[in-house]
Write an enzyme that holds these catalytic residues in place. Structure first.
Site, short mmCIF file in Angstrom:
data_model
loop_
_atom_site.label_atom_id
_atom_site.label_comp_id
_atom_site.label_asym_id
_atom_site.label_seq_id
_atom_site.Cartn_x
_atom_site.Cartn_y
_atom_site.Cartn_z
N GLU A 1 0.81 -1.21 0.00
CA GLU A 1 0.00 0.00 0.00
C GLU A 1 0.85 1.26 0.00
OE1 GLU A 1 -3.47 -2.04 2.75
OE2 GLU A 1 -2.35 -0.33 3.52
N CYS B 1 3.11 8.33 1.67
CA CYS B 1 3.50 7.31 2.63
C CYS B 1 3.73 6.00 1.88
CB CYS B 1 2.36 7.16 3.65
SG CYS B 1 2.59 5.80 4.79
N CYS C 1 4.96 -7.71 7.40
CA CYS C 1 5.90 -7.23 8.42
C CYS C 1 6.13 -8.36 9.41
CB CYS C 1 5.30 -6.03 9.16
SG CYS C 1 6.43 -5.28 10.35
N CYS D 1 3.07 -6.26 15.73
CA CYS D 1 2.44 -5.39 16.73
C CYS D 1 0.97 -5.78 16.80
CB CYS D 1 2.59 -3.93 16.33
SG CYS D 1 4.32 -3.40 16.27
N CYS E 1 -1.77 -3.98 14.53
CA CYS E 1 -1.42 -3.61 13.16
C CYS E 1 -1.79 -4.72 12.19
CB CYS E 1 0.08 -3.33 13.08
SG CYS E 1 0.64 -2.96 11.42
N GLY F 1 5.36 -2.73 6.58
CA GLY F 1 6.73 -3.19 6.77
C GLY F 1 7.53 -2.36 7.75
N SER G 1 10.01 5.56 9.71
CA SER G 1 9.25 5.21 10.91
C SER G 1 9.63 3.79 11.33
CB SER G 1 7.75 5.29 10.60
OG SER G 1 7.00 4.99 11.74
N SER H 1 7.79 4.40 16.83
CA SER H 1 6.48 4.00 17.33
C SER H 1 6.63 3.59 18.79
CB SER H 1 5.94 2.83 16.50
OG SER H 1 5.75 3.28 15.18
N LEU H 2 6.07 4.39 19.68
CA LEU H 2 6.26 4.18 21.12
C LEU H 2 5.09 3.38 21.71
CD1 LEU H 2 8.04 4.87 23.58
CD2 LEU H 2 6.71 6.98 23.83
N HIS H 3 3.92 3.98 21.67
CA HIS H 3 2.66 3.30 22.00
C HIS H 3 2.44 2.88 23.44
CE1 HIS H 3 2.28 3.60 17.78
NE2 HIS H 3 2.74 2.43 17.43
N CYS I 1 -2.62 0.68 8.60
CA CYS I 1 -1.62 -0.11 7.92
C CYS I 1 -2.13 -1.49 7.51
CB CYS I 1 -0.51 -0.25 8.95
SG CYS I 1 1.08 -0.43 8.27
N1 SAH Z 1 7.07 -0.49 11.07
C1 SAH Z 1 7.08 0.94 11.16
C2 SAH Z 1 6.27 1.64 10.08
C3 SAH Z 1 4.91 1.08 9.71
S1 SAH Z 1 3.54 1.33 10.78
C4 SAH Z 1 6.64 1.38 12.54
O1 SAH Z 1 6.28 0.54 13.33
O2 SAH Z 1 6.73 2.57 12.83
C5 SAH Z 1 3.18 3.04 10.78
C6 SAH Z 1 2.51 3.52 12.05
O3 SAH Z 1 1.13 3.14 12.09
C7 SAH Z 1 3.15 2.96 13.31
O4 SAH Z 1 3.27 3.96 14.28
C8 SAH Z 1 2.13 1.91 13.71
O5 SAH Z 1 2.27 1.55 15.05
C9 SAH Z 1 0.82 2.60 13.36
N2 SAH Z 1 -0.34 1.70 13.26
C10 SAH Z 1 -0.40 0.45 12.80
N3 SAH Z 1 -1.65 -0.06 12.89
C11 SAH Z 1 -2.41 0.91 13.42
C12 SAH Z 1 -3.79 0.99 13.78
N4 SAH Z 1 -4.62 -0.03 13.60
N5 SAH Z 1 -4.23 2.16 14.29
C13 SAH Z 1 -3.40 3.21 14.48
N6 SAH Z 1 -2.09 3.19 14.18
C14 SAH Z 1 -1.59 2.05 13.66
#
Ligand code: SAH
Length: 353
Positions: free
Chosen positions: A97, A110, A117, A121, A124, A164, A196, A219-221, A338
């Site tokens: 995508e 983007c 990937c 996570c 995701c 990815g 990212s 990506s901290l979260h 994503c």
């Molecule tokens: N692998 C890299 C880049 C791809 S994901 C990374 O982890 O940063 C891009 C961003 O989208 C990341 O911050 C990821 O955590 C977030 N993301 C993925 N799925 C999501 C969702 N369902 N809702 C909100 N953010 C999401």
């Protein structure tokens, strides 16, 4: 994981010097390389035959050797002027995508760096299918060219935030950055490109030593190791203290401010005391925060935060002196999270249609 299979050489995977070298090897005057490069990246033509100042013979020779566009637009969602999502078809039938994000004064593209990937996570969609292969440099550059076809102009920013983990495909990523950055080509400045990462520390450490000024987004979260390891398995290998140390080094060496992405999930990581913990981590390395309300996906039971929780979280960060933005995910109606478009078009396991 299977390596990327180059069915045919990809023109968009060559640096200018490599193209020039190819010309030399084939007894073609080197200035032809400059002409081809300008057709590819300034006029962004889609066929070799459109390169009118080349002889028919040379065009045929190039066409026999190189795929000019290793990526094609297979589906497009959304309407012009708003966030649009593109399903990008690759030569071996795989798909990823790319997203076009227009704002008042700029356009951001983007792009994806892998098919799927491997970091899994919890929230995701891309991680649910595992990774089937890395993208080649030519495919990543090809995604940007497809975006240009749609926008009708060069993008202002390119963010590697699609499917990815870009730092897990390091060498190809670096080559793509160099091709996109070439002043005679697309000329996208290093500071206008963002990598990212989920927190792949070895990649952050390598990147800081490249002498590039690309932006880093992490990506901290979650602000504690327990929760972060539950949401992001990578944290078991590189917990917060090691991640933050690597981010601090990156910032010191490159002079760039690191951005932390924080996806807010209702009742899980959106409390004010958690915001306070984020302040402590982020302030320790002089970073900033981008809050993203969760875009719900079927495999994950978490829900989007309430607007009040988003505001409260933001307020704590701002009072703590952290520069904070909230990403309004205009795109959830167009499967913005994503991996969601690919899954819808290609099926649950990501099979090609
Ligand atoms: N692998 C890299 C880049 C791809 S994901 C990374 O982890 O940063 C891009 C961003 O989208 C990341 O911050 C990821 O955590 C977030 N993301 C993925 N799925 C999501 C969702 N369902 N809702 C909100 N953010 C999401």
């Amino acid at each position: 994981m299977a390596e990327a299979t180059e069915l045919m050489n990809e023109a968009t995977g060559l640096t200018f010097e490599e193209l020039e070298h190819w010309m030399g090897e084939h007894q073609i005057p080197r200035y032809r390389a400059r002409q081809v490069w300008h057709w590819m990246y300034r006029k962004t033509v889609r066929e070799w035959d459109a390169m009118r100042n080349l002889s028919a013979e040379l065009r045929a020779q190039l066409a026999g050797e190189f795929r000019l566009r290793p990526a094609e637009c297979r589906a497009l969602e959304g309407i012009s002027g708003e966030t649009r999502k593109m399903l990008v078809g690759l030569a071996d039938g795989e798909a990823v995508e790319a997203v076009l994000i227009p704002a008042a004064d700029r356009v951001t593209v983007c792009v994806s760096s892998q098919v799927g990937c491997r970091f899994r996570c919890a929230f995701c969609a891309s991680g649910q299918m595992g990774v089937s292969r890395n993208l080649t440099p030519g495919e990543m550059v090809g995604e940007v060219l497809l975006a240009i076809d749609q926008i009708g102009a060069h993008p202002d920013n390119v963010v590697f935030m699609g499917m990815g983990e870009p730092l897990d495909n390091y060498d190809a990523l670096l080559k793509a950055l160099r091709i996109l950055n070439d002043g005679e080509g697309l000329a996208i400045g290093a500071r206008r490109m963002t990598i990212s990462t989920c927190g792949w520390v070895p990649g952050i450490e390598r990147l800081k030593a490249e002498g590039l000024q690309v932006e880093l987004s992490v990506s901290l979260h979650a602000p504690d190791d327990d929760l972060r390891s539950r949401l992001m398995p990578v944290n078991r290998r590189y917990p917060l203290a090691s991640l933050m140390a690597a981010c601090g080094d990156y910032s010191r060496v490159t002079g760039r401010i690191v951005t932390f992405e924080y996806t807010l999930i209702r009742g899980l990581n959106d409390r004010p005391d958690q915001a306070q913990a984020v302040v402590r981590w982020v302030r320790s390395i002089g970073g900033r925060v981008n809050l993203i309300p969760l875009s719900p996906v079927p495999e994950f039971s978490g829900e989007a935060p309430t607007p009040a929780a988003v505001e409260a979280f933001r307020t704590v960060l701002e009072r703590g002196g952290i520069n904070t933005t909230v990403r309004r995910s205009k795109g959830s109606e167009i499967s913005a999270a994503c991996g969601q478009l690919r899954r819808r078009v290609c099926g649950a396991r990501g099979d090609a249609p």
